[in-house]
Design a protein around this motif. Structure first.
Motif, mmCIF file in Angstrom:
data_model
loop_
_atom_site.group_PDB
_atom_site.id
_atom_site.type_symbol
_atom_site.label_atom_id
_atom_site.label_comp_id
_atom_site.label_asym_id
_atom_site.label_seq_id
_atom_site.Cartn_x
_atom_site.Cartn_y
_atom_site.Cartn_z
ATOM 1 N N TYR A 147 27.960 67.054 18.830
ATOM 2 C CA TYR A 147 28.688 68.284 18.560
ATOM 3 C C TYR A 147 29.698 68.389 19.587
ATOM 4 N N PHE A 148 30.938 68.590 19.085
ATOM 5 C CA PHE A 148 32.297 68.235 20.151
ATOM 6 C C PHE A 148 32.978 69.610 20.140
ATOM 7 N N PHE A 149 32.607 70.812 19.612
ATOM 8 C CA PHE A 149 33.573 72.053 19.817
ATOM 9 C C PHE A 149 33.477 72.508 21.063
ATOM 10 N N PRO A 150 34.526 73.461 21.610
ATOM 11 C CA PRO A 150 34.549 73.886 22.962
ATOM 12 C C PRO A 150 33.712 75.303 22.986
ATOM 13 N N TYR A 151 33.078 75.667 21.918
ATOM 14 C CA TYR A 151 32.317 76.649 22.018
ATOM 15 C C TYR A 151 30.950 76.620 21.463
ATOM 16 N N GLY A 152 29.863 77.518 21.427
ATOM 17 C CA GLY A 152 28.735 77.416 21.210
ATOM 18 C C GLY A 152 28.062 77.951 20.039
ATOM 19 N N LYS A 153 26.944 77.434 19.536
ATOM 20 C CA LYS A 153 26.464 78.260 18.436
ATOM 21 C C LYS A 153 24.948 78.302 18.704
ATOM 22 N N LEU A 154 24.447 79.518 18.452
ATOM 23 C CA LEU A 154 23.051 79.634 18.461
ATOM 24 C C LEU A 154 22.239 79.239 17.289
ATOM 25 N N ARG A 155 21.571 78.242 17.204
ATOM 26 C CA ARG A 155 20.984 77.700 15.824
ATOM 27 C C ARG A 155 19.394 78.338 15.649
ATOM 28 N N ASP A 156 19.328 78.683 14.508
ATOM 29 C CA ASP A 156 17.684 78.944 14.241
ATOM 30 C C ASP A 156 16.979 77.514 13.934
ATOM 31 N N LEU A 157 15.887 77.390 14.420
ATOM 32 C CA LEU A 157 15.153 76.240 14.386
ATOM 33 C C LEU A 157 14.301 76.343 13.176
ATOM 34 N N HIS A 158 14.167 77.080 12.302
ATOM 35 C CA HIS A 158 13.481 77.257 11.074
ATOM 36 C C HIS A 158 14.062 77.536 10.083
ATOM 37 N N SER A 159 15.375 76.751 9.903
ATOM 38 C CA SER A 159 16.016 76.753 8.568
ATOM 39 C C SER A 159 16.829 75.324 8.706
ATOM 40 N N CYS A 160 17.543 75.172 7.670
ATOM 41 C CA CYS A 160 18.473 74.293 7.653
ATOM 42 C C CYS A 160 19.522 74.470 6.665
ATOM 43 N N LEU A 161 20.864 74.215 6.918
ATOM 44 C CA LEU A 161 21.965 74.622 5.996
ATOM 45 C C LEU A 161 22.971 73.581 5.941
ATOM 46 N N LYS A 162 23.552 73.509 4.712
ATOM 47 C CA LYS A 162 24.743 72.563 4.475
ATOM 48 C C LYS A 162 26.059 73.172 4.348
ATOM 49 N N GLU A 163 27.073 73.104 5.187
ATOM 50 C CA GLU A 163 28.233 73.751 5.200
ATOM 51 C C GLU A 163 29.131 72.962 4.161
ATOM 52 N N VAL A 164 30.217 73.747 3.709
ATOM 53 C CA VAL A 164 31.217 73.115 2.720
ATOM 54 C C VAL A 164 31.615 71.805 3.228
ATOM 55 N N HIS A 165 32.154 71.996 4.505
ATOM 56 C CA HIS A 165 32.570 70.643 5.130
ATOM 57 C C HIS A 165 31.561 69.639 5.555
ATOM 58 N N SER A 166 31.552 68.550 5.949
ATOM 59 C CA SER A 166 30.566 67.623 6.297
ATOM 60 C C SER A 166 30.684 67.480 7.854
ATOM 61 N N THR A 167 31.457 68.229 8.655
ATOM 62 C CA THR A 167 31.325 68.197 10.102
ATOM 63 C C THR A 167 29.921 68.105 10.681
ATOM 64 N N ASP A 168 29.089 68.868 10.071
ATOM 65 C CA ASP A 168 27.689 69.182 10.523
ATOM 66 C C ASP A 168 26.918 68.190 10.375
ATOM 67 N N SER A 169 27.015 66.920 9.389
ATOM 68 C CA SER A 169 26.021 66.024 9.068
ATOM 69 C C SER A 169 25.391 65.299 9.891
ATOM 70 N N ASP A 170 25.859 65.157 11.072
ATOM 71 C CA ASP A 170 25.084 64.518 12.065
ATOM 72 C C ASP A 170 24.518 65.133 13.101
ATOM 73 N N TYR A 171 24.781 66.495 12.834
ATOM 74 C CA TYR A 171 24.428 67.325 14.225
ATOM 75 C C TYR A 171 22.933 67.066 14.501
ATOM 76 N N LYS A 172 22.300 67.566 15.491
ATOM 77 C CA LYS A 172 20.925 67.684 16.097
ATOM 78 C C LYS A 172 20.426 68.964 15.550
ATOM 79 N N TYR A 173 21.081 69.827 15.545
ATOM 80 C CA TYR A 173 20.608 71.207 15.041
ATOM 81 C C TYR A 173 21.473 71.737 13.678
#
Length: 264
Positions: free
Chosen positions: A104-130
């Protein structure tokens, strides 16, 4: 606020009770309540922003088709929030930063839910841990230069393929940007800012915010709960959206998320 009749029509069309989008929105609402509780406990300032604030003002909650949630903090409050969250023990959520997720390389954070999984329109999140449902936690700092903000954004997105790789090259590139270049740009941009704010360097959004519009914060209802918003939210929203009370063409609405799976 729009009429109840129009709001009900939009709800029925986009996020009726029981729909995947409505379940996602309610999960984000739970996450916002958690953030609010943590911030209240530790004296950290935050406020609803962007489409989430627009939803609060125009709809009394989520924009019916909105599939993300945004809040903002000043840099000092954000740094305190990150420290607190790294100490908080929570089985539901994880704070996503470069320190907790090397891809994750952005300069801001995200609070992530650990009991769901989503796919965004772009592929930036494809390798994220969360990759769960999230709340964006954007960071504001003094900014006198739109040019520098644009430049840092361009640099970040031109180098994102390298930044996403958790190897020596990726770590070196990340450190070069976030620990050397962007702090220099922040220092220069703070000169003569006169209360003008922007998202920290390397962020996508460029439109300014103003300290006088934000503080003192006030409370506003959102989905039957009360959360902090800018005191002059009318001017804040006008700077971003113009005539924000007018609905966009409903046939041109785009979504951020293509798929959501609830793991429990």
């Amino acid at each position: 606020m729009i009429t109840d009749t129009l709001q009900n029509e939009l709800r029925e069309r986009y996020n009726p009770d029981g729909s995947t989008l409505r379940k996602q929105q309610l999960r984000m609402l739970e996450m916002l309540q958690y953030i609010d509780a943590v911030c209240t406990k530790h004296g950290i300032r935050y406020w609803l922003c962007s489409g989430t604030l627009l939803g609060a003002v125009r709809h009394g909650g989520f924009i019916p088709w909105d599939d993300d949630m945004d809040i903002e903090m000043l840099r000092g409050d954000y740094e305190k929030f990150v420290k607190v969250m790294l100490l908080e023990k929570n089985e539901k959520y994880a704070l996503q930063t470069h320190e907790t997720d090397a891809t994750y390389f952005f300069p801001y954070g995200k609070l992530r839910d650990l009991h769901s999984c989503l796919k965004e329109v772009h592929s930036t999140d494809s390798d994220y841990k969360y990759r769960g449902i999230f709340v964006d936690i954007f960071v504001l700092e003094s900014s006198s230069s739109l040019f520098l903000a644009k430049m840092s954004r361009t640099i970040l997105f031109k180098t994102q393929r390298i930044l996403k790789i958790p190897n020596v090259l990726g770590k070196l590139m990340y450190a070069s940007l976030h620990e050397i270049l962007f702090p220099i740009l922040s220092f220069v941009s703070a000169i003569c800012a006169n209360g003008r704010l922007r998202h920290v360097h390397g962020s996508y959004f460029l439109r300014p915010r103003y300290m006088d519009d934000i503080f003192p914060l006030r409370k506003l209802d959102f989905e039957g709960k009360s959360f902090w918003v800018p005191s002059n939210y009318d001017h804040y929203l006008n700077l971003i959206y113009g005539d924000y009370m007018t609905l966009p063409p409903l046939d041109s609405i785009t979504m951020h998320v293509t798929k959501v799976d609830f793991l429990e």
